[in-house]
Scaffold this motif. Structure first.
Motif, PDB file in Angstrom:
ATOM      1  N   UNK A  60      -0.091   9.510  -6.041  1.00 31.70           N
ATOM      2  CA  UNK A  60       0.580   8.280  -7.199  1.00 31.70           C
ATOM      3  C   UNK A  60      -0.313   7.694  -7.185  1.00 31.70           C
ATOM      4  N   UNK A  61      -0.561   6.758  -8.635  1.00 29.96           N
ATOM      5  CA  UNK A  61      -1.180   6.291  -8.921  1.00 29.96           C
ATOM      6  C   UNK A  61      -1.184   4.569  -9.040  1.00 29.96           C
ATOM      7  N   UNK A  62      -2.334   3.584  -8.627  1.00 26.88           N
ATOM      8  CA  UNK A  62      -2.143   2.972  -8.422  1.00 26.88           C
ATOM      9  C   UNK A  62      -1.336   2.101  -9.810  1.00 26.88           C
ATOM     10  N   UNK A  63      -0.172   1.267  -9.156  1.00 25.88           N
ATOM     11  CA  UNK A  63      -0.051   0.124 -10.450  1.00 25.88           C
ATOM     12  C   UNK A  63       1.976   0.924 -10.311  1.00 25.88           C
ATOM     13  N   UNK A  64       1.998   1.789  -9.367  1.00 23.47           N
ATOM     14  CA  UNK A  64       3.136   2.923  -9.617  1.00 23.47           C
ATOM     15  C   UNK A  64       4.050   2.566  -9.017  1.00 23.47           C
ATOM     16  N   UNK A  65       3.860   1.462  -8.150  1.00 20.26           N
ATOM     17  CA  UNK A  65       4.806   0.818  -7.122  1.00 20.26           C
ATOM     18  C   UNK A  65       4.971  -0.342  -7.444  1.00 20.26           C
ATOM     19  N   UNK A  77       1.229  -1.322  -0.088  1.00 23.61           N
ATOM     20  CA  UNK A  77       0.085  -0.151  -0.092  1.00 23.61           C
ATOM     21  C   UNK A  77       1.039   1.145  -0.272  1.00 23.61           C
ATOM     22  N   UNK A  78       0.282   2.555  -0.394  1.00 22.23           N
ATOM     23  CA  UNK A  78       0.858   3.606  -1.133  1.00 22.23           C
ATOM     24  C   UNK A  78       0.456   4.510  -0.221  1.00 22.23           C
ATOM     25  N   UNK A  79       0.656   5.447   0.846  1.00 23.52           N
ATOM     26  CA  UNK A  79      -0.328   6.282   1.357  1.00 23.52           C
ATOM     27  C   UNK A  79       1.298   7.746   1.138  1.00 23.52           C
ATOM     28  N   UNK A  80       0.505   8.967   1.402  1.00 23.22           N
ATOM     29  CA  UNK A  80       1.384  10.457   1.178  1.00 23.22           C
ATOM     30  C   UNK A  80       0.836  11.380   1.665  1.00 23.22           C
ATOM     31  N   UNK A 110       5.735  12.027  -9.537  1.00 20.05           N
ATOM     32  CA  UNK A 110       5.450  13.482 -10.249  1.00 20.05           C
ATOM     33  C   UNK A 110       4.596  14.816  -9.648  1.00 20.05           C
ATOM     34  N   UNK A 111       5.266  15.112  -8.928  1.00 20.35           N
ATOM     35  CA  UNK A 111       4.588  16.635  -8.708  1.00 20.35           C
ATOM     36  C   UNK A 111       3.871  17.511  -9.659  1.00 20.35           C
ATOM     37  N   UNK A 154      -4.410   4.403  -4.771  1.00 17.77           N
ATOM     38  CA  UNK A 154      -3.590   5.199  -5.779  1.00 17.77           C
ATOM     39  C   UNK A 154      -3.916   6.183  -4.627  1.00 17.77           C
ATOM     40  N   UNK A 155      -2.404   6.935  -4.437  1.00 14.76           N
ATOM     41  CA  UNK A 155      -2.435   7.623  -2.678  1.00 14.76           C
ATOM     42  C   UNK A 155      -2.282   9.631  -2.997  1.00 14.76           C
ATOM     43  N   UNK A 156      -2.962   9.973  -2.662  1.00 14.48           N
ATOM     44  CA  UNK A 156      -3.474  11.413  -3.016  1.00 14.48           C
ATOM     45  C   UNK A 156      -3.002  12.255  -1.173  1.00 14.48           C
TER      46      UNK A 156
END
Length: 284
Positions: free
Chosen positions: A158-163, A54-57, A94-95, A173-175
């Motif tokens: 960061x979109x799903x599948x980016x990691x 999982x990704x969070x930010x 990507x910012x 997806x992390x927003x």
């Protein structure tokens, strides 16, 4: 009959075991390999798909002025308790326009074997392939970013599948959102057509309103109240450059007010005339 179900979470396979025993005083004559001393057992084993990361930010702080800085943190979570997840390819964030790496971004990561990269002034942050997310654990990637110009709510995703890892790619997806407020540097210079006006004559004034930025001054207001000895304002005009504009002017006897919009490095020049009282002397 008893059923034993192994936990599917954090395992690569799950075994479901069932047993059956005859009633008390009754002999079970089944002598097959699955039975022993009258007790029969059957086990079903199934593969369990590996848990995906999982990704969070987040930004801290979540609100800054143009030119201000915030710490961007990306958190990677491995939900598989037994197996570590290794990045198979670099992860790149990507910012949005208006966010760049600070002059000293101090990019860091707590992911073993990974290298965080953030070029000063660039609009992205990356984590190298080979970085490891510990089994059942988390690791982070951080960098200091700067609000470079755009204002309002800026959304970084960061979109799903980016990691991409050895346990698969992130399905979520992390927003994170950061609010950027504008910063302006306004100036006002008042210039008279002459420093020695004649009593009973006419005098012209120019108000030169500038904005050194970095943001646009939208709807900036100004007021000029004339001193005693000067009459009613007349012939109000304006000139603009650098994309500036004027909205309205209001003349009330010996006062002038108005609203202007001035982009960074733009200028508005407001010119008007006044009469000089016939009995005035000295400095005005």
């Amino acid at each position: 009959m008893a059923l034993g179900l192994g936990q599917a979470f954090a395992q690569t396979q799950v075994a479901n075991t069932a047993t059956v025993a005859p009633p008390t005083g009754i002999t079970n004559t089944n002598a097959s390999g699955s039975c022993s001393a009258g007790l029969c057992t059957s086990v079903d084993t199934d593969a369990v798909a590996a848990s995906r990361p999982l990704v969070t930010k987040s930004f801290s702080p979540t609100s800054v002025a143009v030119g201000g800085t915030s710490l961007l943190t990306i958190t990677l979570t491995n939900t598989h308790a037994l197996t570590s997840a290794t990045l198979a390819a670099p992860m790149v964030d990507i910012f949005p326009s208006g966010i760049v790496n600070a002059a000293t971004p101090s990019a860091q990561t707590s992911c073993p074997g990974g290298v965080a990269s953030a070029t000063p002034g660039a609009g992205s942050l990356s984590l190298s392939a080979g970085a490891i997310i510990p089994a059942g654990g988390v690791c982070t990637v951080t960098a200091v970013v700067t609000a470079s110009g755009a204002t309002g709510a800026l959304v970084n995703s960061i979109a799903a599948g980016s990691l991409t890892t050895s346990l698969g790619s992130n399905t979520n997806s992390a927003t994170a959102s950061i609010t950027v407020t504008p910063v302006v540097d306004l100036s006002l210079v008042k210039v008279a057509s002459t420093s020695t006006p004649s009593a009973g004559g006419t005098l012209s004034y120019s108000l030169v309103i500038g904005n050194a930025g970095p943001s646009a001054a939208v709807g900036a207001s100004f007021t000029d109240v004339l001193p005693a000895g000067l009459g009613t304002l007349t012939n109000v005009t304006s000139a603009v450059n650098g994309g500036a504009s004027t909205t309205s002017f209001t003349v009330t006897g010996t006062s002038l007010s108005g609203s202007v919009t001035i982009p960074a490095n733009g200028v508005v020049t407001v010119t008007f005339q006044v009469s000089v009282a016939a009995n005035v002397t000295g400095s005005i």
